[in-house]
Design an enzyme around this catalytic site. Structure first.
Site, PDB file in Angstrom:
ATOM      1  CG  ASP A 196      83.183  87.386  62.064  1.00  0.00           C
ATOM      2  OD1 ASP A 196      84.228  86.898  61.283  1.00  0.00           O
ATOM      3  OD2 ASP A 196      82.133  87.497  61.344  1.00  0.00           O
TER       4      ASP A 196
ATOM      5  CG  ASP B 159      83.965  91.291  60.277  1.00  0.00           C
ATOM      6  OD1 ASP B 159      84.275  92.498  60.400  1.00  0.00           O
ATOM      7  OD2 ASP B 159      82.809  90.871  59.745  1.00  0.00           O
TER       8      ASP B 159
ATOM      9  N   GLY C 150      84.817  88.987  51.831  1.00  0.00           N
ATOM     10  CA  GLY C 150      85.656  90.319  52.142  1.00  0.00           C
ATOM     11  C   GLY C 150      87.147  90.138  52.138  1.00  0.00           C
TER      12      GLY C 150
ATOM     13  CB  THR D  99      87.217  87.873  58.061  1.00  0.00           C
ATOM     14  OG1 THR D  99      86.447  89.035  58.583  1.00  0.00           O
ATOM     15  CG2 THR D  99      87.238  86.881  59.197  1.00  0.00           C
TER      16      THR D  99
HETATM   17  P1  ADP Z   1      82.929  85.308  53.971  1.00  0.00           P
HETATM   18  O1  ADP Z   1      83.917  84.167  53.520  1.00  0.00           O
HETATM   19  O2  ADP Z   1      83.923  86.588  54.355  1.00  0.00           O
HETATM   20  O3  ADP Z   1      82.218  84.880  55.228  1.00  0.00           O
HETATM   21  P2  ADP Z   1      80.568  85.433  52.473  1.00  0.00           P
HETATM   22  O4  ADP Z   1      79.741  84.906  53.449  1.00  0.00           O
HETATM   23  O5  ADP Z   1      80.131  86.263  51.343  1.00  0.00           O
HETATM   24  O6  ADP Z   1      82.120  85.994  52.897  1.00  0.00           O
HETATM   25  O7  ADP Z   1      80.810  83.954  51.520  1.00  0.00           O
HETATM   26  C1  ADP Z   1      81.852  84.051  50.542  1.00  0.00           C
HETATM   27  C2  ADP Z   1      81.301  83.126  49.457  1.00  0.00           C
HETATM   28  O8  ADP Z   1      81.489  81.769  50.166  1.00  0.00           O
HETATM   29  C3  ADP Z   1      79.937  83.083  48.836  1.00  0.00           C
HETATM   30  O9  ADP Z   1      79.775  84.282  47.963  1.00  0.00           O
HETATM   31  C4  ADP Z   1      79.563  81.881  48.483  1.00  0.00           C
HETATM   32  O10 ADP Z   1      80.158  81.682  47.112  1.00  0.00           O
HETATM   33  C5  ADP Z   1      80.428  80.862  49.474  1.00  0.00           C
HETATM   34  N1  ADP Z   1      79.372  80.523  50.411  1.00  0.00           N
HETATM   35  C6  ADP Z   1      79.050  81.213  51.490  1.00  0.00           C
HETATM   36  N2  ADP Z   1      78.148  80.271  52.132  1.00  0.00           N
HETATM   37  C7  ADP Z   1      78.112  79.351  51.661  1.00  0.00           C
HETATM   38  C8  ADP Z   1      77.466  77.991  51.798  1.00  0.00           C
HETATM   39  N3  ADP Z   1      76.547  77.915  52.884  1.00  0.00           N
HETATM   40  N4  ADP Z   1      77.460  76.874  50.931  1.00  0.00           N
HETATM   41  C9  ADP Z   1      78.397  77.079  49.907  1.00  0.00           C
HETATM   42  N5  ADP Z   1      79.008  78.052  49.536  1.00  0.00           N
HETATM   43  C10 ADP Z   1      78.883  79.176  50.312  1.00  0.00           C
HETATM   44  O1  F6P Z   2      83.291  90.804  56.718  1.00  0.00           O
HETATM   45  C1  F6P Z   2      84.036  92.039  56.671  1.00  0.00           C
HETATM   46  C2  F6P Z   2      83.062  93.133  56.445  1.00  0.00           C
HETATM   47  O2  F6P Z   2      83.933  94.359  56.265  1.00  0.00           O
HETATM   48  C3  F6P Z   2      82.232  93.526  57.500  1.00  0.00           C
HETATM   49  O3  F6P Z   2      82.691  94.090  58.841  1.00  0.00           O
HETATM   50  C4  F6P Z   2      81.184  94.402  56.808  1.00  0.00           C
HETATM   51  O4  F6P Z   2      79.956  94.475  57.276  1.00  0.00           O
HETATM   52  C5  F6P Z   2      81.184  93.665  55.458  1.00  0.00           C
HETATM   53  O5  F6P Z   2      82.455  93.094  55.428  1.00  0.00           O
HETATM   54  C6  F6P Z   2      81.109  94.853  54.223  1.00  0.00           C
HETATM   55  O6  F6P Z   2      81.019  94.139  53.221  1.00  0.00           O
HETATM   56  P1  F6P Z   2      81.082  94.913  51.551  1.00  0.00           P
HETATM   57  O7  F6P Z   2      82.515  95.027  51.538  1.00  0.00           O
HETATM   58  O8  F6P Z   2      80.444  93.544  50.808  1.00  0.00           O
HETATM   59  O9  F6P Z   2      80.276  95.964  51.884  1.00  0.00           O
END
Ligand code: ADP
Ligand code: F6P
Length: 323
Positions: free
Chosen positions: A130, A128, A11, A126
């Site tokens: 978090d 969040d 995000g 992010t």
């Molecule tokens: P954020 O980085 O905000 O937590 P996501 O969880 O959607 O967002 O992760 C972003 C991208 O990072 C995913 O679309 C994927 O390409 C990569 N990713 C997430 N988790 C993993 C994982 N366990 N191993 C490898 N790549 C990952």
């Molecule tokens: O991780 C950031 C965040 O804005 C969360 O708070 C929310 O739940 C999520 O992304 C929303 O994701 P998307 O933009 O894919 O709907």
């Protein structure tokens, strides 16, 4: 190290552009080549990689979103996807990568570093807040202030009509925005994923507040609350109590965009510099963290192996102040 890349993933968050600017300019100042990767790990796999210079990041410090674009990329979660990405990097002689994103993006960076010996550094981006290991993430402060503005505006109309408003804020797994904005906006109740919500207890609290003379009330709900969305919670309250005339406002993605706050820009600047300096020192598989008003590097796995939950004392403070 002579060439590095930078990408934003997951995000978007306000301040990501300021972080990209800091990474690019720190690289230029250290006379190393820097490449921008478009659309996160998607661009790494597809070869969406372009040389950047100090002027590529002019005029972006005050813009939300990310000029590099962002994406969620399921292919990168599998080893063949990461092998393609590593090939794209080595073809261009790129030895280090700065990944700006959340803990999912960090997991991807960790896997790339482990499997393909690419030096990876994560910057927490992010709204969040978090990510374990860091007290603040880039984007949280801006999103928080957007949420507080929304609460302030809703307070005006809630007070005028003597209504209860349920305000839903972002945070699928984290109540940071809800808890902090609730405190800053003087909300009566904050419902967050970190603490189970009991609808009967909530009704009892609202009743007691009404008896203490409160004519309008604001209930902040984090989107990931265990009792459901703000709409669901408002319905449950109406079904089980005399509080029928309520209103719901879902603030949603308004919290993701907008001009980054000064705090987020300074955090992004400090973290961007620290991320490139970590690569230049030969460090890999680390995240940049904000701790005790300083910038540190820590193992990237701290992001998911440690908890970044807020101090439970915040609940006590909130409770005391709604007397
Ligand atoms: P954020 O980085 O905000 O937590 P996501 O969880 O959607 O967002 O992760 C972003 C991208 O990072 C995913 O679309 C994927 O390409 C990569 N990713 C997430 N988790 C993993 C994982 N366990 N191993 C490898 N790549 C990952
Ligand atoms: O991780 C950031 C965040 O804005 C969360 O708070 C929310 O739940 C999520 O992304 C929303 O994701 P998307 O933009 O894919 O709907």
């Amino acid at each position: 190290m002579k060439r590095i890349g930078v990408l934003t993933s997951g995000g978007d968050a306000p301040g990501m552009n300021a972080a990209v600017r800091a990474v690019v300019r720190t690289a230029v100042a250290n006379e190393i080549e820097v490449f921008g990767v478009h659309k996160g790990y998607r661009g790494l796999i597809d070869g969406g990689i372009e040389r950047m210079d100090a002027r590529s990041v002019s005029g972006i410090i005050h813009h939300g979103g990310t000029i590099l674009r962002t994406a969620r990329c399921p292919a990168f979660m599998e080893p063949p996807g990461r092998a393609l990405a590593a090939e794209q990097l080595s073809r261009r002689g790129i030895e280090g990568l700065v990944v700006i994103g959340g803990d999912g993006s960090y997991r991807g960076a960790h896997a790339l570093a482990q499997e393909h010996n690419i030096a990876c550094v994560g910057l927490p981006g992010t709204i969040d807040n978090d990510i374990g290991g860091t007290e603040y993430t880039i984007g949280f402060d801006t999103a928080l202030n957007t949420a507080v503005q929304a609460i302030d505006r809703l307070r005006d109309t809630a007070a005028s009509h003597g209504r209860i408003f349920f305000v839903e804020l972002m945070g699928r797994h984290s109540g940071y925005i809800a808890m902090y904005s609730g405190l800053a906006g003087g909300a009566e109740e904050m419902l967050v994923p970190e603490r189970p919500t009991d609808i009967n207890a909530l009704i009892a609290e609202l009743r007691s507040e009404r008896e203490r003379g409160k004519t309008s009330m604001i209930v902040v709900v984090a989107e990931g609350d265990d009792a459901g969305s703000a709409y669901t919670i408002a319905q449950k309250v109406a079904a089980a109590s005399e509080f029928k005339d309520t209103r719901v406002a879902v603030i949603g993605h308004l919290q993701r965009g907008g001009v980054p706050s000064a705090f987020d820009r300074v955090l992004a600047a400090r973290m961007g510099v620290a991320g490139v300096e970590a690569l230049l020192r030969g460090t890999s598989d680390v995240m940049v963290a904000f701790e005790n008003n300083g910038i540190q590097t820590r193992p990237i796995a701290d992001a998911w192996e440690t908890q970044n939950n807020f101090d439970p004392d915040l609940f006590r403070v909130a409770r005391l102040l709604r007397v």
